[in-house]
Write a protein that holds these residues in place. Sequence first.
Motif, PDB file in Angstrom:
ATOM      1  N   ALA A  75       4.145  17.115   1.798  1.00 12.52           N
ATOM      2  CA  ALA A  75       3.057  18.023   1.418  1.00 12.52           C
ATOM      3  C   ALA A  75       2.521  17.607   0.061  1.00 12.52           C
ATOM      4  O   ALA A  75       3.261  17.087  -0.781  1.00 12.52           O
ATOM      5  CB  ALA A  75       3.575  19.459   1.353  1.00 12.52           C
ATOM      6  N   ASN A  76       1.237  17.865  -0.152  1.00  9.82           N
ATOM      7  CA  ASN A  76       0.611  17.522  -1.434  1.00  9.82           C
ATOM      8  C   ASN A  76       0.892  18.523  -2.535  1.00  9.82           C
ATOM      9  O   ASN A  76       0.704  18.217  -3.705  1.00  9.82           O
ATOM     10  CB  ASN A  76      -0.901  17.376  -1.257  1.00  9.82           C
ATOM     11  N   ASP A  77       1.321  19.748  -2.156  1.00  5.06           N
ATOM     12  CA  ASP A  77       1.560  20.770  -3.167  1.00  5.06           C
ATOM     13  C   ASP A  77       2.424  21.884  -2.578  1.00  5.06           C
ATOM     14  O   ASP A  77       2.708  21.902  -1.375  1.00  5.06           O
ATOM     15  CB  ASP A  77       0.236  21.335  -3.704  1.00  5.06           C
ATOM     16  N   ARG A  78       2.840  22.802  -3.438  1.00  8.69           N
ATOM     17  CA  ARG A  78       3.692  23.913  -3.007  1.00  8.69           C
ATOM     18  C   ARG A  78       2.965  24.854  -2.052  1.00  8.69           C
ATOM     19  O   ARG A  78       3.563  25.404  -1.138  1.00  8.69           O
ATOM     20  CB  ARG A  78       4.192  24.691  -4.225  1.00  8.69           C
ATOM     21  N   ALA A  79       1.670  25.046  -2.262  1.00 11.85           N
ATOM     22  CA  ALA A  79       0.906  25.940  -1.387  1.00 11.85           C
ATOM     23  C   ALA A  79       0.931  25.442   0.057  1.00 11.85           C
ATOM     24  O   ALA A  79       0.989  26.238   1.000  1.00 11.85           O
ATOM     25  CB  ALA A  79      -0.528  26.066  -1.889  1.00 11.85           C
ATOM     26  N   THR A  80       0.916  24.131   0.242  1.00 14.46           N
ATOM     27  CA  THR A  80       0.980  23.564   1.592  1.00 14.46           C
ATOM     28  C   THR A  80       2.326  23.862   2.230  1.00 14.46           C
ATOM     29  O   THR A  80       2.407  24.179   3.416  1.00 14.46           O
ATOM     30  CB  THR A  80       0.703  22.058   1.559  1.00 14.46           C
ATOM     31  N   VAL A  81       3.406  23.776   1.461  1.00 17.23           N
ATOM     32  CA  VAL A  81       4.738  24.126   1.966  1.00 17.23           C
ATOM     33  C   VAL A  81       4.741  25.581   2.441  1.00 17.23           C
ATOM     34  O   VAL A  81       5.247  25.894   3.529  1.00 17.23           O
ATOM     35  CB  VAL A  81       5.819  23.900   0.884  1.00 17.23           C
ATOM     36  N   ALA A 141       4.623  29.772   6.963  1.00 18.92           N
ATOM     37  CA  ALA A 141       3.978  30.923   7.606  1.00 18.92           C
ATOM     38  C   ALA A 141       3.395  30.543   8.962  1.00 18.92           C
ATOM     39  O   ALA A 141       3.567  31.275   9.948  1.00 18.92           O
ATOM     40  CB  ALA A 141       2.888  31.484   6.691  1.00 18.92           C
ATOM     41  N   ALA A 142       2.717  29.414   9.045  1.00 16.88           N
ATOM     42  CA  ALA A 142       2.092  28.989  10.307  1.00 16.88           C
ATOM     43  C   ALA A 142       3.139  28.661  11.361  1.00 16.88           C
ATOM     44  O   ALA A 142       2.973  29.004  12.535  1.00 16.88           O
ATOM     45  CB  ALA A 142       1.198  27.771  10.057  1.00 16.88           C
ATOM     46  N   ALA A 143       4.220  28.000  10.961  1.00 17.87           N
ATOM     47  CA  ALA A 143       5.270  27.627  11.913  1.00 17.87           C
ATOM     48  C   ALA A 143       5.966  28.856  12.477  1.00 17.87           C
ATOM     49  O   ALA A 143       6.252  28.925  13.683  1.00 17.87           O
ATOM     50  CB  ALA A 143       6.277  26.695  11.240  1.00 17.87           C
ATOM     51  N   ILE A 144       6.234  29.844  11.645  1.00 18.10           N
ATOM     52  CA  ILE A 144       6.852  31.092  12.106  1.00 18.10           C
ATOM     53  C   ILE A 144       5.894  31.818  13.063  1.00 18.10           C
ATOM     54  O   ILE A 144       6.297  32.280  14.136  1.00 18.10           O
ATOM     55  CB  ILE A 144       7.213  32.007  10.911  1.00 18.10           C
ATOM     56  N   ALA A 145       4.622  31.891  12.694  1.00 19.27           N
ATOM     57  CA  ALA A 145       3.629  32.566  13.537  1.00 19.27           C
ATOM     58  C   ALA A 145       3.455  31.872  14.884  1.00 19.27           C
ATOM     59  O   ALA A 145       3.090  32.505  15.867  1.00 19.27           O
ATOM     60  CB  ALA A 145       2.291  32.641  12.809  1.00 19.27           C
ATOM     61  N   ALA A 146       3.745  30.563  14.933  1.00 18.74           N
ATOM     62  CA  ALA A 146       3.592  29.792  16.170  1.00 18.74           C
ATOM     63  C   ALA A 146       4.878  29.721  16.978  1.00 18.74           C
ATOM     64  O   ALA A 146       5.005  28.890  17.877  1.00 18.74           O
ATOM     65  CB  ALA A 146       3.090  28.388  15.847  1.00 18.74           C
ATOM     66  N   GLY A 147       5.849  30.564  16.660  1.00 19.48           N
ATOM     67  CA  GLY A 147       7.068  30.631  17.462  1.00 19.48           C
ATOM     68  C   GLY A 147       8.280  29.953  16.878  1.00 19.48           C
ATOM     69  O   GLY A 147       9.340  29.929  17.511  1.00 19.48           O
ATOM     70  N   GLY A 148       8.164  29.412  15.670  1.00 15.87           N
ATOM     71  CA  GLY A 148       9.320  28.795  15.032  1.00 15.87           C
ATOM     72  C   GLY A 148      10.272  29.843  14.479  1.00 15.87           C
ATOM     73  O   GLY A 148       9.914  31.013  14.313  1.00 15.87           O
ATOM     74  N   LYS A 149      11.488  29.408  14.172  1.00 16.46           N
ATOM     75  CA  LYS A 149      12.515  30.299  13.615  1.00 16.46           C
ATOM     76  C   LYS A 149      12.831  29.855  12.186  1.00 16.46           C
ATOM     77  O   LYS A 149      13.151  28.685  11.942  1.00 16.46           O
ATOM     78  CB  LYS A 149      13.779  30.232  14.473  1.00 16.46           C
ATOM     79  N   ASP A 150      12.757  30.791  11.262  1.00 13.17           N
ATOM     80  CA  ASP A 150      13.032  30.481   9.857  1.00 13.17           C
ATOM     81  C   ASP A 150      14.393  29.821   9.702  1.00 13.17           C
ATOM     82  O   ASP A 150      15.388  30.275  10.255  1.00 13.17           O
ATOM     83  CB  ASP A 150      12.984  31.770   9.033  1.00 13.17           C
ATOM     84  N   ASN A 151      14.424  28.728   8.948  1.00 10.60           N
ATOM     85  CA  ASN A 151      15.674  28.037   8.656  1.00 10.60           C
ATOM     86  C   ASN A 151      15.763  27.715   7.171  1.00 10.60           C
ATOM     87  O   ASN A 151      16.522  26.853   6.760  1.00 10.60           O
ATOM     88  CB  ASN A 151      15.791  26.759   9.500  1.00 10.60           C
ATOM     89  N   GLY A 152      14.949  28.385   6.360  1.00  9.69           N
ATOM     90  CA  GLY A 152      14.958  28.177   4.919  1.00  9.69           C
ATOM     91  C   GLY A 152      13.581  28.428   4.342  1.00  9.69           C
ATOM     92  O   GLY A 152      12.681  27.606   4.506  1.00  9.69           O
ATOM     93  N   ALA A 153      13.401  29.561   3.705  1.00  7.55           N
ATOM     94  CA  ALA A 153      12.104  29.942   3.147  1.00  7.55           C
ATOM     95  C   ALA A 153      11.664  28.954   2.067  1.00  7.55           C
ATOM     96  O   ALA A 153      12.494  28.245   1.488  1.00  7.55           O
ATOM     97  CB  ALA A 153      12.195  31.357   2.561  1.00  7.55           C
ATOM     98  N   PRO A 154      10.361  28.907   1.768  1.00  4.84           N
ATOM     99  CA  PRO A 154       9.884  28.017   0.714  1.00  4.84           C
ATOM    100  C   PRO A 154      10.603  28.284  -0.603  1.00  4.84           C
ATOM    101  O   PRO A 154      10.808  29.443  -0.984  1.00  4.84           O
ATOM    102  CB  PRO A 154       8.400  28.387   0.595  1.00  4.84           C
TER     103      PRO A 154
END
Length: 142
Positions: free
Chosen positions: A77-83, A88-101
Motif C-alpha cells: 500500500a502507498n499509505d496507511r489510509a489504503t491499509v 474495511a472493504a475486505a470485511i464488507a466483501a465477506g472476509g474475516k478479520d485477522n488483524g485490524a489496521p
Amino acid sequence: METQQLYRGRLIDHIQLVVADIAASKRFYRAVFDAIGIPFGGEADDYFWADELFVSSASSRAAAGELTGRAHLAFQANDRATVERFHAAAIAAGGKDNGAPGERPYHPGYYAAFVLDPDGNNIEVVHHGPANRSADAIKITF
C-alpha cells in the motif's frame, strides 16, 4: 498480435490460488483490489487475475483439480489510509478479520491489516512507512 504490457516486481512472477467458490473469491478480491488501486487484468467464469495473482476454480483448465492450501499473501500500500480502506472493504466483501489496521513490530513504520479470504488465505496489506523507490513498477512490453 496487439502489443501487450505487463508490470512486474523483482521476485514474484505470479501466484495461483485455486479456490472453492470462484464467485465469492471474485467479490472479495475485487473489493480488495479496488481499495488498494489495482485493476483486474482479466476474468472469465472460472478464473480472474490482477497483476501477479491468478485465481481459478478447481475445474478451470488452469488448475490441476485441487484446491491450494492456506497461503499468506501481502500486498503493498502507498499509505496507511489504503491499509484501512483494504480492511474495511475486505470485511464488507465477506472476509474475516485477522488483524485490524495498526503498527506491527516487524520494523519501524510497518503498518498492516490482515483479513482471511473466503478460502481461509491470510491476506495482508502493508505500508512500510516513508521510503524511496527507484520505480513504481517494471514495465514489460511485447
